[in-house]
Design an enzyme around this catalytic site. Sequence first.
Site, short mmCIF file in Angstrom:
data_model
loop_
_atom_site.label_atom_id
_atom_site.label_comp_id
_atom_site.label_asym_id
_atom_site.label_seq_id
_atom_site.Cartn_x
_atom_site.Cartn_y
_atom_site.Cartn_z
CG PHE A 11 -1.57 1.20 1.63
CD1 PHE A 11 -2.17 2.05 0.71
CD2 PHE A 11 -1.58 1.57 2.98
CE1 PHE A 11 -2.77 3.24 1.11
CE2 PHE A 11 -2.18 2.75 3.40
CZ PHE A 11 -2.75 3.59 2.46
CG LEU A 33 4.48 -10.08 -4.80
CD1 LEU A 33 4.20 -10.70 -6.17
CD2 LEU A 33 3.89 -8.66 -4.75
CB ALA A 76 9.73 -5.18 3.01
CD GLN A 78 3.48 -8.92 11.17
OE1 GLN A 78 2.35 -8.79 10.64
NE2 GLN A 78 3.80 -8.35 12.30
CE1 TYR A 143 4.26 -3.24 12.25
CE2 TYR A 143 3.26 -1.66 13.75
CZ TYR A 143 3.77 -1.97 12.50
OH TYR A 143 3.78 -1.02 11.52
CB ILE A 187 -10.45 5.01 5.75
CG1 ILE A 187 -10.54 6.04 6.89
CG2 ILE A 187 -10.82 5.64 4.40
CD1 ILE A 187 -9.62 7.23 6.78
CB ILE A 202 -19.35 1.95 14.95
CG1 ILE A 202 -19.34 2.37 13.46
CG2 ILE A 202 -18.70 3.03 15.82
CD1 ILE A 202 -19.87 3.76 13.17
N1 LIG Z 1 -0.57 1.41 7.09
C1 LIG Z 1 -0.26 2.14 8.15
O1 LIG Z 1 -1.10 2.90 8.65
C2 LIG Z 1 1.13 2.07 8.76
C3 LIG Z 1 1.36 2.74 9.96
C4 LIG Z 1 2.63 2.71 10.51
C5 LIG Z 1 3.66 2.02 9.87
N2 LIG Z 1 3.42 1.35 8.71
C6 LIG Z 1 4.55 0.64 8.07
O2 LIG Z 1 4.62 1.03 6.72
C7 LIG Z 1 5.12 -0.05 5.93
C8 LIG Z 1 4.16 -0.35 4.81
O3 LIG Z 1 2.90 -0.74 5.38
P1 LIG Z 1 1.60 -0.98 4.50
O4 LIG Z 1 0.45 -0.55 5.30
O5 LIG Z 1 1.83 -0.41 3.16
O6 LIG Z 1 1.56 -2.57 4.44
P2 LIG Z 1 1.56 -3.55 3.17
O7 LIG Z 1 1.36 -4.93 3.71
O8 LIG Z 1 0.62 -3.07 2.14
O9 LIG Z 1 3.06 -3.41 2.64
C9 LIG Z 1 4.12 -4.16 3.15
C10 LIG Z 1 4.78 -4.88 2.00
O10 LIG Z 1 5.87 -5.67 2.51
C11 LIG Z 1 5.89 -6.89 1.80
N3 LIG Z 1 6.55 -7.91 2.64
C12 LIG Z 1 6.08 -8.48 3.78
N4 LIG Z 1 6.99 -9.35 4.25
C13 LIG Z 1 8.05 -9.32 3.39
C14 LIG Z 1 9.30 -10.00 3.35
N5 LIG Z 1 9.63 -10.88 4.30
N6 LIG Z 1 10.15 -9.74 2.32
C15 LIG Z 1 9.81 -8.84 1.35
N7 LIG Z 1 8.63 -8.18 1.34
C16 LIG Z 1 7.77 -8.41 2.36
C17 LIG Z 1 4.44 -7.23 1.55
O11 LIG Z 1 4.29 -8.14 0.45
C18 LIG Z 1 3.86 -5.85 1.25
O12 LIG Z 1 3.89 -5.56 -0.13
C19 LIG Z 1 5.31 -1.22 6.89
O13 LIG Z 1 6.68 -1.23 7.29
C20 LIG Z 1 4.41 -0.87 8.05
O14 LIG Z 1 4.87 -1.47 9.23
C21 LIG Z 1 2.18 1.35 8.14
#
Ligand SMILES: NC(=O)c1ccc[n+]([C@@H]2O[C@H](COP(=O)([O-])OP(=O)(O)OC[C@H]3O[C@@H](n4cnc5c(N)ncnc54)[C@H](O)[C@@H]3O)[C@@H](O)[C@H]2O)c1
Length: 310
Positions: A11, A33, A76, A78, A143, A187, A202
């Site tokens: 994302f 992926l 990238a 979890q 996490y 959202i 909710i």
């Molecule tokens: N979405 C949020 O509100 C939010 C908030 C705080 C932090 N983050 C951080 O932002 C980053 C992106 O989050 P997101 O919401 O886009 O999540 P997402 O799951 O859409 O993106 C994470 C990506 O990492 C890849 N991935 C997972 N394990 C992997 C591995 N072992 N090797 C290679 N690729 C791997 C997944 O395939 C995915 O495409 C993450 O580090 C997340 O912790 C997100």
Amino acid sequence: MRILVTGGAGFIGSHVVDACLEAGHEVVVVDSLWPHGGGRRANVNPRAELFVLDIRDAALVDVFKRFAPDAVSHHAAQHSVALSTRDPGYDADVNVRGLLNVLQLSRDHAVRKFVFASSAATYGSPRYLPIDEAHPQTPESPYGITKLAGEHYARYFAAGGGPQYTALRYGNVYGPRQDPSGEAGVIAIFANRILEGQAVRIDWDGEQQKDYVFVGDVARANLLALERGDGEAVNIGTGVGTSVNTLFRMLCDVVGRRVDVVPASKRPGDVYRCVFDIARAREVLGWSPQTALAEGLAATVNFFRTAAGR
Ligand SMILES: NC(=O)c1ccc[n+]([C@@H]2O[C@H](COP(=O)([O-])OP(=O)(O)OC[C@H]3O[C@@H](n4cnc5c(N)ncnc54)[C@H](O)[C@@H]3O)[C@@H](O)[C@H]2O)c1
């Protein structure tokens, strides 16, 4: 600049890829992926080469040798708090061991800048509001702990001849391409359910507020961090709290339909109000959010409407 975006099929990472390409940089993506994450091949800009590879894999060295990145944007991960509590070992394996593989290769291949996707989850429950960067970091989930460890590792490597770093502590990021099956994407979940005419759940009294920041603004913060904010960890939010009830009303207005609400009780660990002080991001990155909530919600609904052919 040559930029390696890990998690660039996900994302947030995919929007970072788009913003970097738009700014004229060269980009490659490493993403496994992972089936439980938001990563999709279709998210990856065709102008960026995608290596379907785990960040823990020793073969990652080949990408560094071939592409010789100037900067690494590390997205990238979890990303599930719930999964991290069920399986802290897996969470640490990807979010710490995987991160270390990326950091060590970055140091060994003379990467200049490492931008780290950190999280407001590193703070734990707010002790005061708005949360600034000096707020104690007492994460309450595995996490949050591994994200905090990531910040420390980035600092440690920078001090030891590795790349300079900026840690971006994201609030609740929302926008197009968010995985609607994800746990945190209220959202995305609401937008899809309202578009389908289904009731939404909710929790609590719905007046609990969080800080929702549009993914395009987050991508812009990443772009700025390539050149600025060395050695800094900064909040990326809006400074504005929005309640779940308000989100629901606004999304119904955007979609042009009302659906039923199923009330539910407070979930363990839910926080009533969470909002960030974003002054530091303005100071060190020259960043501030530019997308009004109504505008961001409209873009999000449009995306899901088109994606489902509605
Ligand atoms: N979405 C949020 O509100 C939010 C908030 C705080 C932090 N983050 C951080 O932002 C980053 C992106 O989050 P997101 O919401 O886009 O999540 P997402 O799951 O859409 O993106 C994470 C990506 O990492 C890849 N991935 C997972 N394990 C992997 C591995 N072992 N090797 C290679 N690729 C791997 C997944 O395939 C995915 O495409 C993450 O580090 C997340 O912790 C997100």
